[in-house]
Design a protein around this motif. Structure first.
Motif, mmCIF file in Angstrom:
data_model
loop_
_atom_site.group_PDB
_atom_site.id
_atom_site.type_symbol
_atom_site.label_atom_id
_atom_site.label_comp_id
_atom_site.label_asym_id
_atom_site.label_seq_id
_atom_site.Cartn_x
_atom_site.Cartn_y
_atom_site.Cartn_z
ATOM 1 N N GLY A 104 0.807 -1.208 0.000
ATOM 2 C CA GLY A 104 0.000 0.000 0.000
ATOM 3 C C GLY A 104 0.845 1.264 0.000
ATOM 4 N N ILE A 105 0.348 2.270 -0.662
ATOM 5 C CA ILE A 105 1.061 3.541 -0.790
ATOM 6 C C ILE A 105 1.269 4.204 0.561
ATOM 7 N N ARG A 106 0.240 4.274 1.363
ATOM 8 C CA ARG A 106 0.330 4.957 2.667
ATOM 9 C C ARG A 106 1.194 4.188 3.665
ATOM 10 N N ALA A 107 1.221 2.865 3.558
ATOM 11 C CA ALA A 107 1.960 2.045 4.519
ATOM 12 C C ALA A 107 3.465 2.040 4.258
ATOM 13 N N VAL A 108 3.865 2.391 3.050
ATOM 14 C CA VAL A 108 5.283 2.352 2.689
ATOM 15 C C VAL A 108 5.871 3.751 2.788
ATOM 16 N N GLY A 109 6.856 3.889 3.659
ATOM 17 C CA GLY A 109 7.518 5.183 3.828
ATOM 18 C C GLY A 109 8.692 5.344 2.879
ATOM 19 N N ILE A 110 9.090 6.582 2.721
ATOM 20 C CA ILE A 110 10.225 6.919 1.854
ATOM 21 C C ILE A 110 11.496 6.199 2.310
ATOM 22 N N ASP A 111 11.715 6.115 3.613
ATOM 23 C CA ASP A 111 12.931 5.461 4.117
ATOM 24 C C ASP A 111 13.004 4.002 3.683
ATOM 25 N N ARG A 112 11.878 3.333 3.643
ATOM 26 C CA ARG A 112 11.864 1.928 3.205
ATOM 27 C C ARG A 112 12.192 1.829 1.720
ATOM 28 N N VAL A 113 11.633 2.732 0.918
ATOM 29 C CA VAL A 113 11.924 2.733 -0.523
ATOM 30 C C VAL A 113 13.419 2.955 -0.740
ATOM 31 N N ILE A 114 13.982 3.923 -0.029
ATOM 32 C CA ILE A 114 15.412 4.238 -0.148
ATOM 33 C C ILE A 114 16.257 3.022 0.223
ATOM 34 N N ALA A 115 15.930 2.402 1.343
ATOM 35 C CA ALA A 115 16.708 1.253 1.807
ATOM 36 C C ALA A 115 16.633 0.090 0.812
ATOM 37 N N VAL B 246 19.719 3.299 -2.443
ATOM 38 C CA VAL B 246 20.192 4.639 -2.817
ATOM 39 C C VAL B 246 20.210 5.542 -1.584
ATOM 40 N N ALA B 247 20.863 6.662 -1.727
ATOM 41 C CA ALA B 247 20.899 7.647 -0.651
ATOM 42 C C ALA B 247 19.636 8.506 -0.687
ATOM 43 N N LYS B 248 19.287 9.068 0.449
ATOM 44 C CA LYS B 248 18.109 9.931 0.533
ATOM 45 C C LYS B 248 18.230 11.099 -0.445
ATOM 46 N N ALA B 249 19.442 11.631 -0.579
ATOM 47 C CA ALA B 249 19.658 12.752 -1.505
ATOM 48 C C ALA B 249 19.360 12.339 -2.948
ATOM 49 N N THR B 250 19.642 11.093 -3.279
ATOM 50 C CA THR B 250 19.361 10.591 -4.629
ATOM 51 C C THR B 250 17.860 10.561 -4.875
ATOM 52 N N LEU B 251 17.115 10.079 -3.895
ATOM 53 C CA LEU B 251 15.661 10.056 -4.045
ATOM 54 C C LEU B 251 15.142 11.468 -4.276
ATOM 55 N N TYR B 252 15.568 12.405 -3.435
ATOM 56 C CA TYR B 252 15.049 13.769 -3.541
ATOM 57 C C TYR B 252 15.569 14.502 -4.773
#
Length: 192
Positions: free
Chosen positions: A26-37, A41-47
């Protein structure tokens, strides 16, 4: 020190990882930190690629449209050769999808429900996608029965959308057969 430029494959990894996670959990259940991990990739790469989660959601929906469109075009054509009918070919493709490992319904229906806001860019995208998909489906109906297909194409689209939800709830591909039979009855009546 100069900032390293994000590699093009990092964006692709982010989108594919988010697509897999959003669909599974689910979109709401998945946080950005999990996607990054999970994308590695680094958080800066995502942003650098996606200023917000909403931007990532929209990229995932666009990616998913490409995947779904390719699947239905290929699977419908393959089944159609065997079944000699565009509608039967489509419904065989639909059933094939329902039987695929990890089937969790329609990512677009799921996104529209989760996002809830009718003005969210993801919800707006889903409306457009569904319109495009239903137009493609209307083309198959028209090909099967001719101009009368215009009158029943919206009903066939509703049958398909309902079959998707039912397949998810029942955990059974049988709704594809039910929708197919109803669509074929509508087509036969409209073609008379």
């Amino acid at each position: 020190m100069a900032r390293a430029k994000a590699t093009p494959d990092a964006r692709e990894r982010l989108v594919e990882t988010a697509d897999r996670l959003f669909y599974a959990d689910g979109i709401r259940a998945v946080g950005i930190d999990r996607v990054i991990a999970e994308a590695g990739v680094a958080k800066a790469t995502l942003y650098a690629h996606f200023p917000s989660k909403d931007d990532l959601i929209l990229a995932v929906l666009r990616h998913r449209e490409e995947v779904v469109t390719a699947f239905f075009a290929e699977a419908t054509a393959r089944h159609r050769k065997r079944l000699k009918d565009p509608l039967r070919g489509f419904f065989a493709a639909l059933k094939e999808w329902f039987q695929s490992p990890g089937f969790r319904g329609c990512a677009f229906q799921n996104a529209a429900v989760e996002l809830a806001d009718p003005d969210h860019p993801g919800t707006v995208f889903v409306r457009g996608l569904k319109k495009r998909f239903h137009e493609w489906l209307a083309g198959l109906v028209g090909e099967a029965i001719g101009p009368a297909g215009e009158t029943i194409a919206p009903a066939v689209a509703v049958l398909v959308e309902g079959a998707i939800v039912t397949a998810l709830i029942d955990r059974s591909p049988a709704s594809a057969d039910v929708a197919r039979d109803a669509a074929l009855r509508l087509a036969a009546r409209a073609g008379e």
